[in-house]
Motif scaffolding. Structure first.
Motif, PDB file in Angstrom:
ATOM      1  N   GLN A  53      17.056  32.111  56.278  1.00 46.92           N
ATOM      2  CA  GLN A  53      17.744  33.191  55.566  1.00 46.92           C
ATOM      3  C   GLN A  53      17.903  32.865  54.081  1.00 46.92           C
ATOM      4  O   GLN A  53      17.664  33.722  53.224  1.00 46.92           O
ATOM      5  CB  GLN A  53      19.121  33.466  56.194  1.00 46.92           C
ATOM      6  N   SER A  54      18.288  31.633  53.762  1.00 45.85           N
ATOM      7  CA  SER A  54      18.445  31.273  52.349  1.00 45.85           C
ATOM      8  C   SER A  54      17.090  31.186  51.659  1.00 45.85           C
ATOM      9  O   SER A  54      16.942  31.599  50.507  1.00 45.85           O
ATOM     10  CB  SER A  54      19.208  29.958  52.193  1.00 45.85           C
TER      11      SER A  54
ATOM     12  N   ALA B 240      21.551  33.419  45.169  1.00 47.08           N
ATOM     13  CA  ALA B 240      22.049  32.844  46.412  1.00 47.08           C
ATOM     14  C   ALA B 240      23.028  31.727  46.088  1.00 47.08           C
ATOM     15  O   ALA B 240      22.760  30.905  45.228  1.00 47.08           O
ATOM     16  CB  ALA B 240      20.888  32.297  47.244  1.00 47.08           C
TER      17      ALA B 240
ATOM     18  N   GLU C 179      27.496  23.585  56.266  1.00 51.78           N
ATOM     19  CA  GLU C 179      28.606  24.501  56.540  1.00 51.78           C
ATOM     20  C   GLU C 179      29.978  23.887  56.233  1.00 51.78           C
ATOM     21  O   GLU C 179      30.844  24.581  55.673  1.00 51.78           O
ATOM     22  CB  GLU C 179      28.540  25.011  57.973  1.00 51.78           C
TER      23      GLU C 179
ATOM     24  N   ASP D 294      32.631  36.216  57.099  1.00 48.17           N
ATOM     25  CA  ASP D 294      31.760  36.943  58.025  1.00 48.17           C
ATOM     26  C   ASP D 294      30.738  35.942  58.552  1.00 48.17           C
ATOM     27  O   ASP D 294      29.793  35.586  57.854  1.00 48.17           O
ATOM     28  CB  ASP D 294      31.075  38.099  57.296  1.00 48.17           C
TER      29      ASP D 294
ATOM     30  N   LYS E   2      22.687  32.388  55.442  1.00 48.08           N
ATOM     31  CA  LYS E   2      22.016  32.620  54.162  1.00 48.08           C
ATOM     32  C   LYS E   2      22.627  31.803  53.028  1.00 48.08           C
ATOM     33  O   LYS E   2      22.099  31.771  51.938  1.00 48.08           O
ATOM     34  CB  LYS E   2      21.975  34.100  53.827  1.00 48.08           C
ATOM     35  N   HIS E   3      23.725  31.098  53.294  1.00 41.89           N
ATOM     36  CA  HIS E   3      24.363  30.274  52.275  1.00 41.89           C
ATOM     37  C   HIS E   3      24.173  28.783  52.512  1.00 41.89           C
ATOM     38  O   HIS E   3      24.715  27.969  51.766  1.00 41.89           O
ATOM     39  CB  HIS E   3      25.861  30.598  52.209  1.00 41.89           C
TER      40      HIS E   3
ATOM     41  N   ARG F 169      28.359  36.135  60.409  1.00 43.87           N
ATOM     42  CA  ARG F 169      26.964  36.600  60.451  1.00 43.87           C
ATOM     43  C   ARG F 169      26.231  36.308  59.154  1.00 43.87           C
ATOM     44  O   ARG F 169      25.005  36.348  59.120  1.00 43.87           O
ATOM     45  CB  ARG F 169      26.917  38.108  60.733  1.00 43.87           C
ATOM     46  N   GLN F 170      26.966  35.994  58.100  1.00 40.51           N
ATOM     47  CA  GLN F 170      26.374  35.759  56.791  1.00 40.51           C
ATOM     48  C   GLN F 170      26.249  34.275  56.430  1.00 40.51           C
ATOM     49  O   GLN F 170      25.693  33.943  55.390  1.00 40.51           O
ATOM     50  CB  GLN F 170      27.206  36.465  55.716  1.00 40.51           C
TER      51      GLN F 170
END
Length: 54
Positions: A24-25, A35, A41, A11, A17-18, A13-14
């Motif tokens: 976000q993270s 987390a 990426e 996804d 946060k990773h 959109r997520q």
């Protein structure tokens, strides 16, 4: 694979946060929530492929 009987997909959109250093993270970490944080990426994508391909 862990009893999951359907196709797993990323996804997009997520993703933020990773990734380390993103707002976000940082928000998850400040809240004390778990987390899975990767340096970038491409590293996250390599881990996903390794896990999906077994």
């Amino acid at each position: 694979m862990s009893g999951i009987n359907h196709q797993i997909s990323l996804d997009v959109r997520q993703v933020a946060k990773h990734i380390a250093g993103t707002p976000q993270s940082q928000r998850l970490l400040k809240r004390g929530l778990a987390a899975h944080v990767f340096n970038d990426e491409p590293t996250m994508n390599r881990v996903i492929q390794i896990n999906l391909n077994g």
